[in-house]
Design an enzyme around this catalytic site. Structure first.
Site, PDB file in Angstrom:
ATOM      1  N   ASP A 101      -1.973   1.178  -1.642  1.00 22.70           N
ATOM      2  CA  ASP A 101      -0.626   0.840  -0.984  1.00 22.70           C
ATOM      3  C   ASP A 101       0.456   1.997  -1.524  1.00 22.70           C
ATOM      4  O   ASP A 101       0.322   2.511  -2.642  1.00 22.70           O
ATOM      5  CB  ASP A 101       0.171  -0.586  -1.284  1.00 22.70           C
ATOM      6  CG  ASP A 101       1.062  -0.950  -0.260  1.00 22.70           C
ATOM      7  OD1 ASP A 101       1.452  -0.197   0.484  1.00 22.70           O
ATOM      8  OD2 ASP A 101       1.609  -2.046  -0.464  1.00 22.70           O
ATOM      9  N   ASP A 155      -5.745  -8.020   2.342  1.00 22.33           N
ATOM     10  CA  ASP A 155      -5.724  -8.149   0.823  1.00 22.33           C
ATOM     11  C   ASP A 155      -4.767  -9.327   0.307  1.00 22.33           C
ATOM     12  O   ASP A 155      -3.841  -9.547   1.200  1.00 22.33           O
ATOM     13  CB  ASP A 155      -5.311  -6.383   0.330  1.00 22.33           C
ATOM     14  CG  ASP A 155      -3.646  -6.417   0.432  1.00 22.33           C
ATOM     15  OD1 ASP A 155      -2.917  -6.934  -0.823  1.00 22.33           O
ATOM     16  OD2 ASP A 155      -3.134  -6.334   1.522  1.00 22.33           O
TER      17      ASP A 155
HETATM   18  N1  GUN Z   1       2.397  -5.536   1.199  1.00 22.28           N
HETATM   19  C1  GUN Z   1       2.748  -6.677   1.776  1.00 22.28           C
HETATM   20  N2  GUN Z   1       3.323  -6.194   2.788  1.00 22.28           N
HETATM   21  C2  GUN Z   1       3.779  -4.986   2.766  1.00 22.28           C
HETATM   22  C3  GUN Z   1       4.573  -4.276   3.547  1.00 22.28           C
HETATM   23  O1  GUN Z   1       5.192  -4.757   4.505  1.00 22.28           O
HETATM   24  N3  GUN Z   1       4.505  -2.977   3.234  1.00 22.28           N
HETATM   25  C4  GUN Z   1       3.724  -2.418   2.531  1.00 22.28           C
HETATM   26  N4  GUN Z   1       3.716  -1.159   2.004  1.00 22.28           N
HETATM   27  N5  GUN Z   1       2.916  -3.262   1.580  1.00 22.28           N
HETATM   28  C5  GUN Z   1       2.945  -4.502   1.759  1.00 22.28           C
END
Ligand code: GUN
Length: 380
Positions: free
Chosen positions: A102, A275
């Site tokens: 992420d 996830d």
């Molecule tokens: N993880 C859970 N929701 C989000 C989101 O809206 N953006 C990002 N980058 N990671 C997440």
């Protein structure tokens, strides 16, 4: 503006194998440089370069194909330079399968103390030592290139679910502008960069967000900004109107979701990847998902219970270890308790998506969902 060809070089290919005509649920295979992922798929969360408590071998034995890790956490500690020097994330954490990172956006907004958010970048204080740090789209890509995951995410802005329309629209516009900058900043051609659709639970903003991202021709799209406190039915409705905006032939990833019921409801609505920390976090907190619904293993009623945790379930842990023994481990604060329930819960999630995948091939995804919900009872 014209963009260089999407970054799905030969090593990335999403093959949509079957769609259940009764629901829209999809089964596919996602080819990545570190192996093939059968979809729908669930990625266990390894925030700090470890899925807490589990060896890579145990993760594989539990059925995990791909794991998620976090730019924000790894950039703070040990630092992207260190991970790069130690061979990149796959070697660093000894996970040979595909990895997704992420971008850090969500973690900055949820964990760090925000100092300043501008169209250029976000400035925040580290939750570890309070130091002042900056994250821009270019920096998020640079860090993720150093980490070296197979799939990387654009920097996005995920506002809380209860903000007003203006703030939500501004976040969509910023997320779109940042996505274009991420796309331009990307140098490596062996990582699939996903755009993230934002827009809360508003159909028009979700459409606007998708419309802004689609011309950038990302090799896959994530749906962000859900499971942030809204009613689950609002999340399902949002998926109902958002997935049709996304290209049929590319993978769709619902970020940070969710409970077992959320996975089934989302797969039915055309989502391919998930996830969530829930299986491992709940496992560490003595909660097990089983074929017949959740079990709080600390409950005194299990003290002399010789029954295996989940005798007919998919996990070896569930078939071998008695409820009485598992309860004892938690009461005695033995770390094996957290390890066994994390392992068990991951196996439960992985088996759930695997069985749903089979059900999709047999055009019975709706029946599978109904059967599971009936088994799990009121709090799946
Ligand atoms: N993880 C859970 N929701 C989000 C989101 O809206 N953006 C990002 N980058 N990671 C997440």
């Amino acid at each position: 503006m014209t963009y260089k060809k999407a970054n799905h070089v030969a090593s990335f290919r999403f093959e949509l194998q079957h769609t259940d005509p009764n629901t829209g649920a999809r089964a596919g295979q996602w080819h990545t440089p570190h192996g093939i992922v059968d979809t729908p798929a669930f990625m266990p969360v390894g925030t700090l370069g470890t899925v807490k408590g589990l060896l890579p071998e145990q993760l594989k034995a539990a059925g995990a194909q791909m794991v998620l890790s976090n730019t924000y956490h790894l950039a703070l500690r040990p630092g992207a330079d260190v991970v790069e020097e130690l061979g990149g994330l796959h070697q660093f954490m000894n996970w040979s399968g595909p990895i997704l990172t992420d971008s850090g956006g969500f973690q900055v907004f949820s964990l760090a103390k925000l100092s300043k958010l501008t169209d250029d970048q976000v400035v925040f204080r580290s939750h570890i030592d309070g130091s002042l740090l900056e994250l821009s789209p270019e920096k998020a890509i640079r860090i993720q290139e150093q980490l070296g995951a197979d799939c990387i995410m654009c920097l996005d802005e995920c506002p809380p679910h209860d903000v007003g329309q203006d703030r939500l629209r501004a976040a969509v516009q910023r997320t779109t502008a940042w996505a274009a900058r991420c796309r331009d900043a990307q140098k490596r051609d062996d990582q699939a960069l996903f755009g993230i659709v934002q827009g809360g639970i508003d159909p028009h903003l979700r459409e606007e967000s998708a419309e802004g991202l689609l011309p950038l021709d990302f090799p896959g799209y994530a749906i962000g900004g859900l499971s942030v406190g809204e009613d689950p039915n609002d999340m399902y409705k949002t998926l109902d109107f958002t997935t049709p905006f996304l290209p049929v032939e590319k993978p769709r990833y619902l970020m940070g979701v969710g409970k077992p019921v959320d996975l089934l409801e989302s797969i039915i609505r055309g989502v391919d990847l998930f996830d969530c920390v829930m299986p491992t976090r709940n496992g560490r907190n003595a909660m097990a998902f089983t074929s017949n619904g959740p079990v709080k293993i600390r409950n005194a009623k299990y003290q002399r219970d010789v029954t295996p945790l989940d005798p007919d379930g998919p996990s070896e842990v569930g078939r071998i270890y008695s409820r009485g023994y598992l309860r004892h481990l938690f009461v005695a604060k033995e770390m094996l308790g957290a390890i066994l329930l994390s392992w068990h819960n991951i196996a439960f999630y992985e088996n759930l998506v695997r069985e749903m995948r089979q059900a999709i091939f047999e055009n019975r995804s709706a029946e599978f969902r109904a059967d599971q919900l009936a088994r799990w009872g009121s709090d799946p």
